[in-house]
Write a protein that holds these residues in place. Structure first.
Motif, PDB file in Angstrom:
ATOM      1  N   ALA A 117     -18.491 -16.790  -8.256  1.00 28.65           N
ATOM      2  CA  ALA A 117     -17.837 -16.015  -7.186  1.00 28.65           C
ATOM      3  C   ALA A 117     -18.902 -15.298  -6.347  1.00 28.65           C
ATOM      4  CB  ALA A 117     -16.851 -15.011  -7.779  1.00 28.65           C
ATOM      5  N   ILE A 118     -19.925 -14.796  -7.011  1.00 29.37           N
ATOM      6  CA  ILE A 118     -21.003 -14.099  -6.283  1.00 29.37           C
ATOM      7  C   ILE A 118     -21.731 -15.104  -5.381  1.00 29.37           C
ATOM      8  CG2 ILE A 118     -23.249 -12.933  -6.549  1.00 29.37           C
ATOM      9  CD1 ILE A 118     -22.120 -11.709  -9.187  1.00 29.37           C
ATOM     10  N   ALA A 119     -22.077 -16.271  -5.946  1.00 34.14           N
ATOM     11  CA  ALA A 119     -22.824 -17.275  -5.161  1.00 34.14           C
ATOM     12  C   ALA A 119     -21.984 -17.786  -3.991  1.00 34.14           C
ATOM     13  CB  ALA A 119     -23.246 -18.425  -6.065  1.00 34.14           C
ATOM     14  N   ALA A 120     -20.690 -17.982  -4.228  1.00 28.90           N
ATOM     15  CA  ALA A 120     -19.829 -18.557  -3.184  1.00 28.90           C
ATOM     16  C   ALA A 120     -19.632 -17.604  -2.009  1.00 28.90           C
ATOM     17  CB  ALA A 120     -18.477 -18.925  -3.788  1.00 28.90           C
ATOM     18  N   THR A 121     -19.884 -16.312  -2.233  1.00 28.88           N
ATOM     19  CA  THR A 121     -19.642 -15.334  -1.167  1.00 28.88           C
ATOM     20  C   THR A 121     -20.948 -14.715  -0.654  1.00 28.88           C
ATOM     21  OG1 THR A 121     -19.382 -13.635  -2.866  1.00 28.88           O
ATOM     22  CG2 THR A 121     -17.368 -14.666  -2.080  1.00 28.88           C
ATOM     23  N   ALA A 122     -22.078 -15.337  -1.032  1.00 25.74           N
ATOM     24  CA  ALA A 122     -23.384 -14.729  -0.731  1.00 25.74           C
ATOM     25  C   ALA A 122     -23.546 -14.390   0.752  1.00 25.74           C
ATOM     26  CB  ALA A 122     -24.498 -15.660  -1.189  1.00 25.74           C
ATOM     27  N   ASP A 123     -23.085 -15.287   1.628  1.00 22.67           N
ATOM     28  CA  ASP A 123     -23.262 -15.017   3.061  1.00 22.67           C
ATOM     29  C   ASP A 123     -21.930 -14.640   3.718  1.00 22.67           C
ATOM     30  OD1 ASP A 123     -22.132 -17.437   2.603  1.00 22.67           O
ATOM     31  OD2 ASP A 123     -23.380 -18.580   4.010  1.00 22.67           O
ATOM     32  N   LEU A 146     -15.307  -8.800 -11.596  1.00 21.63           N
ATOM     33  CA  LEU A 146     -15.193  -8.794 -10.127  1.00 21.63           C
ATOM     34  C   LEU A 146     -15.445  -7.397  -9.559  1.00 21.63           C
ATOM     35  CD1 LEU A 146     -12.075 -11.125  -9.586  1.00 21.63           C
ATOM     36  CD2 LEU A 146     -14.468 -11.674  -9.059  1.00 21.63           C
ATOM     37  N   CYS A 147     -14.930  -6.384 -10.229  1.00 20.67           N
ATOM     38  CA  CYS A 147     -15.164  -4.989  -9.794  1.00 20.67           C
ATOM     39  C   CYS A 147     -16.657  -4.707  -9.711  1.00 20.67           C
ATOM     40  CB  CYS A 147     -14.621  -4.014 -10.832  1.00 20.67           C
ATOM     41  SG  CYS A 147     -12.950  -3.572 -10.623  1.00 20.67           S
ATOM     42  N   HIS A 148     -17.353  -5.155 -10.755  1.00 26.86           N
ATOM     43  CA  HIS A 148     -18.778  -4.890 -10.841  1.00 26.86           C
ATOM     44  C   HIS A 148     -19.541  -5.669  -9.771  1.00 26.86           C
ATOM     45  CE1 HIS A 148     -22.821  -4.959 -12.789  1.00 26.86           C
ATOM     46  NE2 HIS A 148     -22.499  -3.684 -12.905  1.00 26.86           N
ATOM     47  N   ALA A 149     -19.094  -6.923  -9.513  1.00 31.62           N
ATOM     48  CA  ALA A 149     -19.800  -7.783  -8.556  1.00 31.62           C
ATOM     49  C   ALA A 149     -19.534  -7.360  -7.108  1.00 31.62           C
ATOM     50  CB  ALA A 149     -19.384  -9.238  -8.763  1.00 31.62           C
ATOM     51  N   PHE A 150     -18.282  -6.976  -6.830  1.00 30.26           N
ATOM     52  CA  PHE A 150     -17.886  -6.690  -5.449  1.00 30.26           C
ATOM     53  C   PHE A 150     -17.426  -5.228  -5.353  1.00 30.26           C
ATOM     54  CE2 PHE A 150     -16.409 -11.369  -5.632  1.00 30.26           C
ATOM     55  CZ  PHE A 150     -17.697 -11.812  -5.378  1.00 30.26           C
ATOM     56  N   SER A 151     -18.369  -4.359  -4.999  1.00 28.43           N
ATOM     57  CA  SER A 151     -18.064  -2.929  -5.127  1.00 28.43           C
ATOM     58  C   SER A 151     -17.039  -2.423  -4.101  1.00 28.43           C
ATOM     59  CB  SER A 151     -19.355  -2.122  -5.054  1.00 28.43           C
ATOM     60  OG  SER A 151     -20.076  -2.526  -3.921  1.00 28.43           O
ATOM     61  N   ASN A 152     -16.766  -3.228  -3.064  1.00 28.34           N
ATOM     62  CA  ASN A 152     -15.757  -2.766  -2.095  1.00 28.34           C
ATOM     63  C   ASN A 152     -14.440  -3.521  -2.177  1.00 28.34           C
ATOM     64  OD1 ASN A 152     -17.284  -0.713  -0.879  1.00 28.34           O
ATOM     65  ND2 ASN A 152     -18.483  -2.283   0.196  1.00 28.34           N
ATOM     66  N   ALA A 153     -14.282  -4.323  -3.227  1.00 27.52           N
ATOM     67  CA  ALA A 153     -13.038  -5.103  -3.331  1.00 27.52           C
ATOM     68  C   ALA A 153     -11.970  -4.324  -4.090  1.00 27.52           C
ATOM     69  CB  ALA A 153     -13.335  -6.414  -4.039  1.00 27.52           C
TER      70      ALA A 153
END
Ligand code: GLN
Length: 300
Positions: A117-123, A146-153
């Motif tokens: 998920a992190i790689a797919a949203t890198a840009d 996901l919370c940890h990876a995407f701090s504004n989601a």
């Protein structure tokens, strides 16, 4: 006042450990499981277990009376009870996850879903924000990751089992993430109807084992883990098919669709995603054992 039953001398615990290890060896269970158990239940570290230095301690505090621990260890050996259901904890990514028999024990391969998920949203900074769904959350691991990876989601975690949701809520609380995750009891997207078309991403580890092969799983899995989280119906693909069918109505254009699946399912999952006609850039990714384990697609 400290409970006497929960206090034991190092020598006594060491004798218990020796007996437990010989029983493990006779039952063909890895003896390292005894030490996993003692790390959790007696708060011992690996080094003192390896060197045996805990033996010299006059008092060790246990989380369970030794008698109870002995009964559970017998269940581990005779009934294949997974040791994580005794300690009630499992490690997943950097989290210490509480588990019960209402949720699957988190698998190491599932950790890769978060990296994908992190790689797919890198840009794609705008996709990293907004609403993300973890469907079939179980112990809540994907939601936490996901919370940890995407701090504004904002994370929306759904499960059919209220017992599983209680565990997931506890895990979110333990990491002070309850303000970032909303939990819902229900079936897949159903409780999220009010956010149709607004999701940046959906990540799921759905049940994917064909019903007829469930009994071939390791006894630890088949006898003790929740079948609700494992049984993927006749061909194992019933839940994944449902997620392919329904998710395009919930994702916004460019939104991520990401699931875990079983060895051998990749060609059919790819075909179903293509046939649906609403997804683009379909990708299959392997787990660390080289098995095609994950399908990733983007809402067109
Ligand atoms: N990977 C799990 C197992 O092998 C199954 C998890 C699932 O069905 N989602 O037991």
């Amino acid at each position: 006042m400290a409970d006497k039953q929960l206090q034991i001398s190092g020598l006594e615990l060491s004798q218990w450990r020796d007996t437990a290890i010989s029983a493990a060896v006779s039952a063909n269970v890895s003896k390292t499981e005894v030490d996993w158990l003692l790390q959790e239940i007696a708060g011992l570290d690996r080094l003192s277990l390896r060197l045996g230095s805990f033996k010299d301690r006059s008092q060790i505090q246990l989380k369970l009376p030794l008698q109870e621990l002995s009964i559970l260890w017998q269940q581990r050996l005779n009934e294949s009870l997974p040791v994580q259901y005794i300690t009630k904890v499992a490690c997943w990514r950097h989290f210490n996850i509480t588990v019960s028999q209402s949720v699957l024990i988190p698998r190491p391969e599932t950790e890769s879903l978060i990296d994908l998920a992190i790689a797919a949203t890198a840009d794609k900074p705008t996709i990293r924000e907004g609403h993300w769904a973890d469907l079939g959350t179980g112990s809540g691991i994907i939601a936490l990751g996901l919370c940890h990876a995407f701090s504004n989601a904002k994370i929306h975690a759904v499960d059919f089992s209220s017992e599983a949701l209680a565990v997931a809520r506890l895990n979110a609380d333990n990491y002070s993430l309850s303000n970032r995750i909303v939990f819902y009891q229900g079936s897949w997207w159903e409780p999220l109807d009010f956010l149709k078309g607004e999701f940046s991403g959906m990540v799921s580890n759905p049940p994917y084992i064909p019903t007829s092969t469930l009994s071939e799983l390791q006894p630890e899995v088949f006898k003790h883990e929740p079948h609700l989280a494992l049984d993927g119906g006749n061909d194992g693909l019933e839940c994944i098919r449902h997620l392919i069918e329904t998710s395009s109505d919930y994702l916004k254009p460019g939104g991520i669709w990401l699931v875990e699946m079983m060895m051998g399912q990749a060609p059919r999952v790819t075909q179903m995603l293509r046939d649906r006609g609403t997804y683009s850039k379909i990708e299959i990714h392997c787990d660390l054992a080289g098995i095609e384990r994950f399908a990733l697609a983007y809402k067109s």
